[in-house]
Design an enzyme around this catalytic site. Structure first.
Site, mmCIF file in Angstrom:
data_model
loop_
_atom_site.group_PDB
_atom_site.id
_atom_site.type_symbol
_atom_site.label_atom_id
_atom_site.label_comp_id
_atom_site.label_asym_id
_atom_site.label_seq_id
_atom_site.Cartn_x
_atom_site.Cartn_y
_atom_site.Cartn_z
ATOM 1 N N LYS A 40 -4.220 -14.281 -42.184
ATOM 2 C CA LYS A 40 -4.582 -13.567 -43.412
ATOM 3 C C LYS A 40 -5.701 -14.267 -44.200
ATOM 4 O O LYS A 40 -6.459 -13.620 -44.909
ATOM 5 C CB LYS A 40 -3.350 -13.383 -44.308
ATOM 6 C CG LYS A 40 -2.377 -12.348 -43.776
ATOM 7 C CD LYS A 40 -1.246 -12.118 -44.759
ATOM 8 C CE LYS A 40 -0.263 -11.103 -44.218
ATOM 9 N NZ LYS A 40 0.751 -10.717 -45.207
ATOM 10 N N ASP A 85 -0.455 -6.080 -49.894
ATOM 11 C CA ASP A 85 0.903 -6.618 -50.084
ATOM 12 C C ASP A 85 1.333 -6.540 -51.556
ATOM 13 O O ASP A 85 2.444 -6.121 -51.870
ATOM 14 C CB ASP A 85 0.976 -8.079 -49.620
ATOM 15 C CG ASP A 85 1.014 -8.208 -48.101
ATOM 16 O OD1 ASP A 85 1.511 -7.284 -47.431
ATOM 17 O OD2 ASP A 85 0.538 -9.233 -47.584
HETATM 18 P P1 NAP Z 1 5.472 -18.569 -46.501
HETATM 19 O O1 NAP Z 1 4.033 -18.359 -46.796
HETATM 20 O O2 NAP Z 1 5.870 -19.402 -45.348
HETATM 21 O O3 NAP Z 1 6.167 -19.155 -47.840
HETATM 22 C C1 NAP Z 1 7.525 -19.473 -47.851
HETATM 23 C C2 NAP Z 1 7.951 -19.910 -49.254
HETATM 24 O O4 NAP Z 1 9.354 -20.092 -49.257
HETATM 25 C C3 NAP Z 1 7.330 -21.237 -49.680
HETATM 26 O O5 NAP Z 1 7.137 -21.213 -51.057
HETATM 27 C C4 NAP Z 1 8.425 -22.238 -49.291
HETATM 28 O O6 NAP Z 1 8.418 -23.394 -50.114
HETATM 29 C C5 NAP Z 1 9.679 -21.449 -49.589
HETATM 30 N N1 NAP Z 1 10.814 -21.863 -48.751
HETATM 31 C C6 NAP Z 1 10.891 -21.821 -47.401
HETATM 32 N N2 NAP Z 1 12.096 -22.239 -46.984
HETATM 33 C C7 NAP Z 1 12.788 -22.595 -48.100
HETATM 34 C C8 NAP Z 1 14.096 -23.120 -48.322
HETATM 35 N N3 NAP Z 1 14.932 -23.368 -47.304
HETATM 36 N N4 NAP Z 1 14.486 -23.346 -49.591
HETATM 37 C C9 NAP Z 1 13.641 -23.105 -50.628
HETATM 38 N N5 NAP Z 1 12.397 -22.604 -50.483
HETATM 39 C C10 NAP Z 1 11.974 -22.345 -49.224
HETATM 40 O O7 NAP Z 1 6.226 -17.159 -46.255
HETATM 41 P P2 NAP Z 1 5.847 -15.746 -46.888
HETATM 42 O O8 NAP Z 1 4.924 -15.038 -45.979
HETATM 43 O O9 NAP Z 1 5.473 -15.945 -48.311
HETATM 44 O O10 NAP Z 1 7.256 -14.991 -46.791
HETATM 45 C C11 NAP Z 1 8.324 -15.299 -47.670
HETATM 46 C C12 NAP Z 1 9.416 -14.228 -47.506
HETATM 47 O O11 NAP Z 1 8.906 -12.960 -47.908
HETATM 48 C C13 NAP Z 1 9.909 -14.054 -46.062
HETATM 49 O O12 NAP Z 1 11.280 -13.814 -46.086
HETATM 50 C C14 NAP Z 1 9.182 -12.819 -45.588
HETATM 51 O O13 NAP Z 1 9.891 -12.098 -44.602
HETATM 52 C C15 NAP Z 1 9.110 -12.003 -46.869
HETATM 53 N N6 NAP Z 1 7.980 -11.066 -46.879
HETATM 54 C C16 NAP Z 1 8.262 -9.748 -47.067
HETATM 55 C C17 NAP Z 1 7.240 -8.842 -47.100
HETATM 56 C C18 NAP Z 1 7.561 -7.389 -47.308
HETATM 57 O O14 NAP Z 1 6.687 -6.548 -47.079
HETATM 58 N N7 NAP Z 1 8.740 -7.077 -47.764
HETATM 59 C C19 NAP Z 1 5.901 -9.255 -46.930
HETATM 60 C C20 NAP Z 1 5.642 -10.629 -46.734
HETATM 61 C C21 NAP Z 1 6.698 -11.530 -46.712
HETATM 62 P P3 NAP Z 1 7.447 -24.650 -49.829
HETATM 63 O O15 NAP Z 1 6.169 -24.364 -50.588
HETATM 64 O O16 NAP Z 1 8.199 -25.790 -50.351
HETATM 65 O O17 NAP Z 1 7.231 -24.711 -48.341
#
Ligand code: NAP
Length: 287
Positions: free
Chosen positions: A72, A108
């Site tokens: 992205k 998004d």
């Molecule tokens: P990402 O870029 O990998 O970011 C993950 C975030 O979650 C980071 O802030 C990370 O913190 C935190 N995190 C990860 N594991 C954790 C834990 N065990 N405890 C506390 N914090 C934790 O992922 P993303 O793309 O933003 O996606 C995040 C979520 O949104 C996922 O579940 C994904 O499926 C969902 N999502 C949904 C949509 C939709 O259309 N509905 C679209 C995109 C994403 P750190 O900064 O400390 O690593």
């Protein structure tokens, strides 16, 4: 379904991996119900081929493509033009190809806003807490700031990531603070929250994972969102609805980011209900 012929317009999805993606099912269903001679295909692209894959799609006359993790951000320098929201977010998930030129967008954030609007909720004037500071949190946080949220707190495991996103939001003129996730444990802190959003994967792989805050701390009438869409009902969403809060899962964001991409690819109104139906079928098959 229209048959594939020499005039079929292709839309791609690039990322790695892509096999878990539900976008092909959602978009192909939309093309089918609207009788469009279009097809949506997913491609797992290795990093060294990103540039040639993008140029190849333009050369082959694709109508456009979606971009997912991990490209992205990396795709941005390869584009001719990037829309303002996507620039601020720092990520592109939709590229429209017109006359060989590549135009980048991020749907998004607007997808999340539409999922709130669908439930009659506006972010304007609201105190919002976002848990997480990754890609999804960035898109959602910037979109909320651009739609006049009153305040946005970013709570994240890694404080420096929360601080970076909070600074971007403050630059847009919205009151914002950065905290680590321990802040969520103090009862006082969530008392004034109108909307709390889980933008972490906590509750996704391990369905029983406890939410990162206790729902009892929220005021009556608060809105609880979980961006997770598989499982359809995370523990957070289940508990929030049991306690009478407005609970919004990630399915709406997923559908509306796709719907906005569909609008950009085709110039037509997206068939949202049919896209939801395709998502339900795909979730039953894949999750
Ligand atoms: P990402 O870029 O990998 O970011 C993950 C975030 O979650 C980071 O802030 C990370 O913190 C935190 N995190 C990860 N594991 C954790 C834990 N065990 N405890 C506390 N914090 C934790 O992922 P993303 O793309 O933003 O996606 C995040 C979520 O949104 C996922 O579940 C994904 O499926 C969902 N999502 C949904 C949509 C939709 O259309 N509905 C679209 C995109 C994403 P750190 O900064 O400390 O690593």
């Amino acid at each position: 379904m229209t048959s594939i012929n020499a005039e079929t317009k292709l839309i791609g999805l690039i990322g790695n991996p892509v096999k878990h993606s539900l976008s092909p099912e959602i978009h192909n269903r939309a093309f089918q119900v609207c009788h469009l001679n279009m097809r949506y295909l997913a491609f797992a692209v290795e990093p060294e081929f990103l540039e040639s894959a993008v140029k190849g799609m333009a050369a082959l006359g694709f109508g456009g493509f979606n971009v997912t993790i991990p490209y992205k951000e990396l795709v941005m320098p390869l584009l001719d033009k990037v829309q303002k929201d996507a620039k601020i977010i720092g990520a592109v998930n939709t590229v429209v190809i017109k006359g060989g030129k590549l135009h980048g967008y991020n749907t998004d954030g607007i997808g999340f806003i539409r999922s709130l609007e669908e439930k009659g909720i506006s972010p304007a004037g609201k105190n919002i807490v976002i848990i997480g500071a990754g890609g999804a949190a960035k898109a959602v946080g910037i979109a909320l700031a651009l739609r006049e949220a009153k305040s946005i707190v970013i709570a994240n495991r890694t404080f420096s990531h929360a601080r970076d996103l909070s600074c971007k939001i403050a630059e847009l003129g919205v009151k914002s603070g950065a905290v680590d996730t321990d802040w969520l444990k103090e009862e006082e802190n969530l008392k004034t929250a109108d909307i709390v959003i889980n933008a972490t994967p906590v509750g996704m792989l391990i369905k029983e994972d406890s939410p990162l805050f206790s729902l009892n701390m929220l005021p009556k009438g608060a809105v609880v969102c979980d961006l997770i869409y598989g499982p359809r009902k995370s523990k957070l969403i289940q508990e929030a609805s049991d306690l009478g809060y407005v609970a919004i899962d990630g399915a709406g964001m997923l559908i509306y980011q796709g719907a906005e991409a569909y609008r950009l690819f085709t110039g037509l109104t997206p068939p949202v209900e049919d896209m939801y139906k395709a998502l339900h079928v795909a979730l039953c098959q894949k999750m």
